[in-house]
Design a protein around this motif. Structure first.
Motif, PDB file in Angstrom:
ATOM      1  N   ALA A  92      12.464  -5.712   3.783  1.00 61.25           N
ATOM      2  CA  ALA A  92      12.752  -5.843   5.090  1.00 61.25           C
ATOM      3  C   ALA A  92      13.021  -4.397   5.850  1.00 61.25           C
ATOM      4  CB  ALA A  92      14.159  -6.688   5.205  1.00 61.25           C
ATOM      5  N   THR A  93      13.297  -3.472   5.133  1.00 61.70           N
ATOM      6  CA  THR A  93      13.779  -2.064   5.731  1.00 61.70           C
ATOM      7  C   THR A  93      12.742  -1.044   5.315  1.00 61.70           C
ATOM      8  OG1 THR A  93      15.435  -1.644   4.040  1.00 61.70           O
ATOM      9  CG2 THR A  93      16.119  -2.775   5.917  1.00 61.70           C
ATOM     10  N   ILE A  94      12.459   0.051   5.986  1.00 63.04           N
ATOM     11  CA  ILE A  94      11.761   1.169   5.818  1.00 63.04           C
ATOM     12  C   ILE A  94      12.624   1.937   4.753  1.00 63.04           C
ATOM     13  CG2 ILE A  94      10.556   3.235   6.716  1.00 63.04           C
ATOM     14  CD1 ILE A  94      10.361   1.794   9.549  1.00 63.04           C
ATOM     15  N   SER A  95      13.959   2.106   4.924  1.00 62.39           N
ATOM     16  CA  SER A  95      14.780   2.860   4.291  1.00 62.39           C
ATOM     17  C   SER A  95      14.455   2.452   2.712  1.00 62.39           C
ATOM     18  CB  SER A  95      16.040   2.823   4.534  1.00 62.39           C
ATOM     19  OG  SER A  95      16.598   1.586   4.576  1.00 62.39           O
ATOM     20  N   TYR A  96      14.494   0.935   2.302  1.00 62.98           N
ATOM     21  CA  TYR A  96      14.162   0.620   1.130  1.00 62.98           C
ATOM     22  C   TYR A  96      13.042   0.943   0.422  1.00 62.98           C
ATOM     23  CZ  TYR A  96      14.172  -2.354  -3.139  1.00 62.98           C
ATOM     24  OH  TYR A  96      14.118  -2.732  -4.303  1.00 62.98           O
ATOM     25  N   ALA A  97      11.919   0.853   1.420  1.00 64.46           N
ATOM     26  CA  ALA A  97      10.515   1.036   0.835  1.00 64.46           C
ATOM     27  C   ALA A  97      10.128   2.524   0.683  1.00 64.46           C
ATOM     28  CB  ALA A  97       9.591   0.806   2.197  1.00 64.46           C
ATOM     29  N   ALA A  98      11.225   3.302   1.475  1.00 65.27           N
ATOM     30  CA  ALA A  98      11.114   4.806   0.992  1.00 65.27           C
ATOM     31  C   ALA A  98      11.610   5.211  -0.265  1.00 65.27           C
ATOM     32  CB  ALA A  98      11.732   5.719   2.038  1.00 65.27           C
ATOM     33  N   THR A  99      12.799   4.368  -0.973  1.00 68.83           N
ATOM     34  CA  THR A  99      13.227   4.651  -2.207  1.00 68.83           C
ATOM     35  C   THR A  99      12.356   4.196  -3.175  1.00 68.83           C
ATOM     36  OG1 THR A  99      14.456   2.841  -2.089  1.00 68.83           O
ATOM     37  CG2 THR A  99      15.454   4.483  -1.150  1.00 68.83           C
ATOM     38  N   GLN A 100      11.473   3.156  -2.910  1.00 69.57           N
ATOM     39  CA  GLN A 100      10.514   2.407  -3.843  1.00 69.57           C
ATOM     40  C   GLN A 100       9.089   2.994  -4.003  1.00 69.57           C
ATOM     41  OE1 GLN A 100      11.790  -0.099  -6.072  1.00 69.57           O
ATOM     42  NE2 GLN A 100      13.559   0.972  -4.657  1.00 69.57           N
ATOM     43  N   ALA A 101       8.795   3.887  -2.761  1.00 61.11           N
ATOM     44  CA  ALA A 101       7.410   4.348  -2.887  1.00 61.11           C
ATOM     45  C   ALA A 101       7.147   5.519  -3.784  1.00 61.11           C
ATOM     46  CB  ALA A 101       7.122   4.905  -1.560  1.00 61.11           C
ATOM     47  N   THR A 102       6.100   5.722  -4.437  1.00 60.62           N
ATOM     48  CA  THR A 102       5.900   6.663  -5.361  1.00 60.62           C
ATOM     49  C   THR A 102       4.546   7.305  -5.026  1.00 60.62           C
ATOM     50  OG1 THR A 102       4.621   5.021  -7.028  1.00 60.62           O
ATOM     51  CG2 THR A 102       7.061   5.817  -7.357  1.00 60.62           C
ATOM     52  N   ALA A 103       4.149   8.401  -5.770  1.00 60.29           N
ATOM     53  CA  ALA A 103       2.873   9.120  -5.487  1.00 60.29           C
ATOM     54  C   ALA A 103       1.732   8.194  -5.196  1.00 60.29           C
ATOM     55  CB  ALA A 103       2.624  10.230  -6.395  1.00 60.29           C
ATOM     56  N   GLY A 104       0.809   8.117  -4.160  1.00 61.53           N
ATOM     57  CA  GLY A 104      -0.105   7.236  -3.990  1.00 61.53           C
ATOM     58  C   GLY A 104       0.047   5.997  -3.223  1.00 61.53           C
ATOM     59  N   THR A 105       1.473   5.724  -2.818  1.00 56.54           N
ATOM     60  CA  THR A 105       1.750   4.720  -1.987  1.00 56.54           C
ATOM     61  C   THR A 105       1.578   4.585  -0.769  1.00 56.54           C
ATOM     62  OG1 THR A 105       3.420   4.209  -3.892  1.00 56.54           O
ATOM     63  CG2 THR A 105       3.654   2.973  -1.791  1.00 56.54           C
ATOM     64  N   THR A 106       1.026   3.610   0.030  1.00 57.57           N
ATOM     65  CA  THR A 106       0.974   3.667   1.567  1.00 57.57           C
ATOM     66  C   THR A 106       2.105   2.677   1.818  1.00 57.57           C
ATOM     67  OG1 THR A 106      -1.269   4.372   1.822  1.00 57.57           O
ATOM     68  CG2 THR A 106      -0.465   3.200   3.625  1.00 57.57           C
ATOM     69  N   VAL A 107       2.796   2.517   2.579  1.00 56.00           N
ATOM     70  CA  VAL A 107       3.746   1.545   3.181  1.00 56.00           C
ATOM     71  C   VAL A 107       3.412   1.192   4.335  1.00 56.00           C
ATOM     72  CG1 VAL A 107       6.195   0.822   3.776  1.00 56.00           C
ATOM     73  CG2 VAL A 107       5.577   2.342   1.900  1.00 56.00           C
ATOM     74  N   TYR A 108       3.002  -0.166   4.597  1.00 64.23           N
ATOM     75  CA  TYR A 108       2.493  -0.642   6.016  1.00 64.23           C
ATOM     76  C   TYR A 108       3.684  -1.158   6.656  1.00 64.23           C
ATOM     77  CZ  TYR A 108      -2.408   0.033   5.148  1.00 64.23           C
ATOM     78  OH  TYR A 108      -3.854   0.396   5.048  1.00 64.23           O
ATOM     79  N   VAL A 109       4.060  -0.898   7.614  1.00 60.60           N
ATOM     80  CA  VAL A 109       5.446  -1.298   8.520  1.00 60.60           C
ATOM     81  C   VAL A 109       5.055  -2.125   9.825  1.00 60.60           C
ATOM     82  CG1 VAL A 109       7.401  -0.547   9.815  1.00 60.60           C
ATOM     83  CG2 VAL A 109       6.579   0.868   8.127  1.00 60.60           C
ATOM     84  N   LYS A 110       5.309  -3.425   9.586  1.00 65.75           N
ATOM     85  CA  LYS A 110       4.825  -4.380  10.863  1.00 65.75           C
ATOM     86  C   LYS A 110       5.723  -4.256  11.706  1.00 65.75           C
ATOM     87  CE  LYS A 110       2.137  -7.410   7.551  1.00 65.75           C
ATOM     88  NZ  LYS A 110       1.890  -8.616   7.513  1.00 65.75           N
ATOM     89  N   SER A 111       5.087  -4.828  13.074  1.00 67.06           N
ATOM     90  CA  SER A 111       6.020  -4.878  14.353  1.00 67.06           C
ATOM     91  C   SER A 111       7.490  -5.512  13.953  1.00 67.06           C
ATOM     92  CB  SER A 111       5.122  -5.719  15.265  1.00 67.06           C
ATOM     93  OG  SER A 111       4.124  -5.163  15.643  1.00 67.06           O
TER      94      SER A 111
END
Length: 124
Positions: free
Chosen positions: A49-68
């Motif tokens: 649900a949140t970009i902030s949570y994704a930022a804590t989970q992402a590791t090297a090589g990760t691409t986080v796609y953020v939807k509208s």
């Protein structure tokens, strides 16, 4: 042998099934109003649900796609990319997310996106 199996079952019963130890190479975010939930695995069919949570989970090589949608949280990264495997936060193709922090207070020396001792992270 029965004792080992019994102990293994006890251990498995206390480990959360949906525990997240960093996301897969492709992760997805959509606002909670559109079905996102930070208890989800971050897949395209069950996004966070949140970009902030994704930022804590992402590791090297990760691409986080953020939807509208509109996102209201400050973003702080906890992991690093490296010179060959960046952490990338980008909009999902054809989507136009908005980060709206007009109602979020920004403390002294803090901003909307925090990079503290982080390397190889990019926003597209």
């Amino acid at each position: 042998m029965k004792v080992i199996i019994f102990l293994l079952l006890i251990v498995l019963s206390v480990v959360p099934v949906n525990a997240s130890y960093g996301c897969a190479p492709l992760c997805y975010v959509i606002p909670s109003s559109n079905g996102g939930n930070n208890n989800n695995p971050g897949t395209e069919s069950s996004p966070w649900a949140t970009i902030s949570y994704a930022a804590t989970q992402a590791t090297a090589g990760t691409t986080v796609y953020v939807k509208s949608g509109t996102y209201y949280n400050k973003i702080s990264f906890t992991n690093n990319g490296n010179s060959t495997h960046w952490i990338t936060i980008t909009n999902y193709p054809g989507n136009f997310p908005v980060i709206n922090l007009s109602s979020v207070s920004i403390e002294h020396y803090n901003g909307m996106v925090m990079f503290v001792n982080n390397n190889n992270i990019k926003f597209n």
